[in-house]
Design a protein around this motif. Structure first.
Motif, PDB file in Angstrom:
ATOM      1  N   THR A  64       2.636   9.984  -3.965  1.00 28.50           N
ATOM      2  CA  THR A  64       2.754   8.613  -3.481  1.00 28.50           C
ATOM      3  C   THR A  64       1.814   8.349  -2.317  1.00 28.50           C
ATOM      4  OG1 THR A  64       5.091   8.706  -4.102  1.00 28.50           O
ATOM      5  CG2 THR A  64       4.420   6.890  -2.710  1.00 28.50           C
ATOM      6  N   ILE A  68      -1.734   4.660  -4.120  1.00 29.57           N
ATOM      7  CA  ILE A  68      -2.070   3.254  -3.971  1.00 29.57           C
ATOM      8  C   ILE A  68      -3.538   3.039  -3.608  1.00 29.57           C
ATOM      9  CG2 ILE A  68      -1.582   3.044  -1.500  1.00 29.57           C
ATOM     10  CD1 ILE A  68      -0.662   0.572  -4.346  1.00 29.57           C
ATOM     11  N   ASN A 129      10.319   3.673  -0.563  1.00 29.44           N
ATOM     12  CA  ASN A 129       9.205   3.569  -1.497  1.00 29.44           C
ATOM     13  C   ASN A 129       9.450   2.444  -2.500  1.00 29.44           C
ATOM     14  OD1 ASN A 129       6.634   4.736  -2.374  1.00 29.44           O
ATOM     15  ND2 ASN A 129       7.735   5.301  -4.230  1.00 29.44           N
ATOM     16  N   CYS A 132       8.582  -0.755  -0.867  1.00 32.02           N
ATOM     17  CA  CYS A 132       7.138  -1.043  -0.806  1.00 32.02           C
ATOM     18  C   CYS A 132       6.710  -1.931  -1.971  1.00 32.02           C
ATOM     19  CB  CYS A 132       6.333   0.253  -0.829  1.00 32.02           C
ATOM     20  SG  CYS A 132       6.434   1.229   0.673  1.00 32.02           S
ATOM     21  N   GLY A 133       7.317  -1.720  -3.131  1.00 28.89           N
ATOM     22  CA  GLY A 133       6.970  -2.521  -4.296  1.00 28.89           C
ATOM     23  C   GLY A 133       7.391  -3.967  -4.175  1.00 28.89           C
ATOM     24  N   SER A 198      -2.534   0.085 -11.652  1.00 28.27           N
ATOM     25  CA  SER A 198      -2.919  -1.147 -10.962  1.00 28.27           C
ATOM     26  C   SER A 198      -3.900  -1.965 -11.782  1.00 28.27           C
ATOM     27  CB  SER A 198      -3.530  -0.820  -9.595  1.00 28.27           C
ATOM     28  OG  SER A 198      -4.668   0.021  -9.733  1.00 28.27           O
ATOM     29  N   TRP A 203      -0.203  -3.519  -8.672  1.00 26.77           N
ATOM     30  CA  TRP A 203      -0.130  -2.395  -7.742  1.00 26.77           C
ATOM     31  C   TRP A 203       1.314  -2.055  -7.389  1.00 26.77           C
ATOM     32  CZ3 TRP A 203       2.335  -3.540  -3.204  1.00 26.77           C
ATOM     33  CH2 TRP A 203       2.381  -4.867  -2.809  1.00 26.77           C
ATOM     34  N   ARG A 204       2.241  -2.991  -7.533  1.00 27.35           N
ATOM     35  CA  ARG A 204       3.650  -2.741  -7.196  1.00 27.35           C
ATOM     36  C   ARG A 204       4.257  -1.667  -8.095  1.00 27.35           C
ATOM     37  NH1 ARG A 204       5.301  -6.822  -3.702  1.00 27.35           N
ATOM     38  NH2 ARG A 204       3.845  -8.584  -3.605  1.00 27.35           N
ATOM     39  N   TRP A 205       3.784  -1.585  -9.329  1.00 26.29           N
ATOM     40  CA  TRP A 205       4.327  -0.590 -10.245  1.00 26.29           C
ATOM     41  C   TRP A 205       3.898   0.829  -9.871  1.00 26.29           C
ATOM     42  CZ3 TRP A 205       8.111   0.364 -13.319  1.00 26.29           C
ATOM     43  CH2 TRP A 205       8.805  -0.681 -13.916  1.00 26.29           C
ATOM     44  N   PHE A 207       4.346   2.029  -6.917  1.00 22.55           N
ATOM     45  CA  PHE A 207       5.504   2.472  -6.151  1.00 22.55           C
ATOM     46  C   PHE A 207       6.724   2.674  -7.042  1.00 22.55           C
ATOM     47  CE2 PHE A 207       2.963   0.046  -3.007  1.00 22.55           C
ATOM     48  CZ  PHE A 207       2.729   1.060  -2.105  1.00 22.55           C
ATOM     49  N   TRP A 208       6.976   1.743  -7.918  1.00 18.25           N
ATOM     50  CA  TRP A 208       8.173   1.835  -8.749  1.00 18.25           C
ATOM     51  C   TRP A 208       8.120   3.033  -9.699  1.00 18.25           C
ATOM     52  CZ3 TRP A 208       7.584  -4.074  -9.927  1.00 18.25           C
ATOM     53  CH2 TRP A 208       7.953  -4.794  -8.771  1.00 18.25           C
TER      54      TRP A 208
END
Length: 499
Positions: A64, A68, A129, A132-133, A198, A203-205, A207-208
């Motif tokens: 992680t 990103i 984490n 963050c998403g 991404s 980009w949120r995925w 984190f997920w």
């Protein structure tokens, strides 16, 4: 159980009354050298399951830390970030938390046990984490990333402590080689996955998806990661002895062989344990020297992680997903060299121990650093000038693989050296080293874009290579010749018992 004057806790086992005035005090130790409750006597398969489990906890966090990076331009666009250092900070702030978390969590593992700290901190990491998403601005993202980094940091220090608890010195090299891949392969694999995620979703995925993996590791840890810290296990043994006592005979007082006094308070234990990483950092020269050497290498590693996408996007005009695949060059160097070193580290240690009259020394881990000090600067020069002269991209990848090879050799050598040196306090020692290296990993990427923009990749990497030669090449010789003298001045390596 053992006698109060036990010189090496854990090697014998008997119950004795301590002194004429304290005849009701029983000192508790293992039930003989082959006690199956001693993690060092667990089956080979059980120890390896625990080794892999703690390695995956570390990997879940480190993947992680840089995942990103390929999507940082999209984050900058969405949140209106125009400052390049702020963009870099959205990635590296996670690593700054790595510097702080282990200083508090590693000593807690020496009070409450390794497993509780690793698993509870992983849940904390999971929560932030995930947050963050859902971040809606740069401030939220930076804060959430920092908090997630705090939760993800303990395995970096506690993990090697687990290995020190389970593996004897002559067995520790191979396990250490496997575990040492996690802090380095995570940041390598992360951008590869992050680039494709991404590019195809958001980009949120990034984190997920790592949260999903972290939860899978959490569940696996419930089955395969058992407590390994000897003082905690012996405290559990005391609890069973107290429960089995006959009330009419009166309660006896117990303490473990690792305790200097049966009258100590929990406040004393807590405050002393929390001070230990800071004491090691401030007063132990060997920790400072090895920490600074590792910090320099780790800082350059994170420069690589943040500049690889730029090199292959701007110089070789590769799309983001393809550019991310070049991280595998670092991974090849890491994995191949790690597996080679895992097969030689223990062999070299046993050979040198036998030549030393059967007495093992932590300095017998140093030989791996000799080739590392050569491979690392060569890799910097090859990759930097290949990019500068726009040679075929495979040449850059070869240089990156050499950098990865040099890094993993140094990491495995230093981490195993520290575990062999501090053993019972290894988590605190590694927390001190992690603090130094994480500060460098946070700071180096902040100045890297400006350096490469002004000097180019060739001259920029040449400066780093010269520093690697000046710092790295003499270091193995100095540690080999003077390491024992420096180490023997330590207050923590000379005393086997926990106070």
């Amino acid at each position: 159980m053992s006698d109060d004057k036990h010189a090496h806790p854990g090697e014998q086992s008997r119950g004795t009354d301590v002194g004429e005035d304290d005849s009701d005090v029983v000192v508790v130790d293992w039930d003989g050298p082959n006690d199956p409750e001693n993690p060092k006597n667990w089956s080979y398969e059980k120890r390896w399951r625990a080794t892999i489990a703690v390695s995956l906890f570390t990997f879940a966090s480190t993947v992680t830390s840089s995942g990103i990076a390929p999507g940082s331009s999209k984050i900058a666009e969405e949140f209106g970030i125009t400052s390049q250092p702020i963009v870099a900070m959205t990635v590296s702030i996670f690593v700054l938390a790595y510097a702080i978390g282990p200083l508090f969590m590693a000593p807690l593992s020496e009070i409450y046990g390794r497993t509780k700290v690793i698993q509870l901190s992983n849940l904390f990491f999971f929560a932030w984490n995930m947050a963050c998403g859902f971040a809606q601005n740069k401030t939220q993202l930076i804060i959430f990333r920092f908090l997630a980094g705090l939760g993800g940091s303990p395995p970096l220090a506690v993990g090697m402590g687990v290995l020190g608890d389970m593996w004897r010195a002559e067995e520790r090299g191979r396990a250490s080689a496997t575990y040492s891949l996690a802090p380095l392969m995570g940041p390598v694999i992360g951008p590869v996955i992050g680039a494709w995620i991404s590019a195809r979703t958001t980009w949120r995925w990034v984190f997920w998806s790592t949260c999903i993996f972290a939860m899978a590791v959490q569940v696996m840890g419930l089955f395969f990661l058992r407590e390994t810290f000897a003082p905690v296990l012996l405290e559990q043994k005391i609890a069973r002895l107290r429960k089995a006592e006959e009330p009419e005979k009166g309660a006896r007082r117990y303490r473990t062989v690792f305790e200097a006094s049966e009258t100590r308070s929990w406040q004393h234990i807590f405050s002393k344990a929390l001070r230990r990483p800071f004491a090691l950092f401030m007063h132990e020269s060997i920790v400072q020297l090895l920490g600074l050497y590792m910090a320099f290498i780790y800082g350059i590693f994170y420069i690589y992680l943040t500049t690889i996408p730029t090199i292959f996007r701007d110089v070789y005009h590769h799309p983001p997903g393809v550019a991310g695949l070049h991280y595998f060059a670092l991974g090849i160097g890491l994995i191949f060299t790690s597996q080679l070193n895992s097969r030689t580290m223990d062999t070299v240690y046993i050979y040198l121990r036998d030549r030393n009259g059967g007495i093992g020394e932590p300095e017998f881990r140093i030989p791996s650093m000799f080739p590392a000090s050569v491979l690392f600067p060569i890799g910097l020069l090859v990759s930097g000038w290949a990019a500068e002269k726009q040679l075929h991209w495979i040449v850059v990848d070869v240089g990156m693989a050499l950098v990865g090879a040099g890094m993993i050799l140094s990491f495995q050598s230093i981490q195993t050296y520290l575990v062999d040196t501090f053993t019972l306090f290894s988590a605190s020692a590694l927390a001190a080293v992690t603090f130094i290296r994480s500060v460098f990993a946070f700071g180096f990427p902040l100045f890297a874009p400006a350096m490469y923009a002004k000097l180019g990749y060739g001259k920029g990497d040449t400066i780093l290579a010269v520093l690697a030669i000046v710092i790295g090449c003499p270091s193995p010789f100095l540690f080999w010749k003077y390491g024992k003298a420096v180490r023997m001045r330590s207050r923590h390596t000379m005393k086997p018992a926990v106070s």
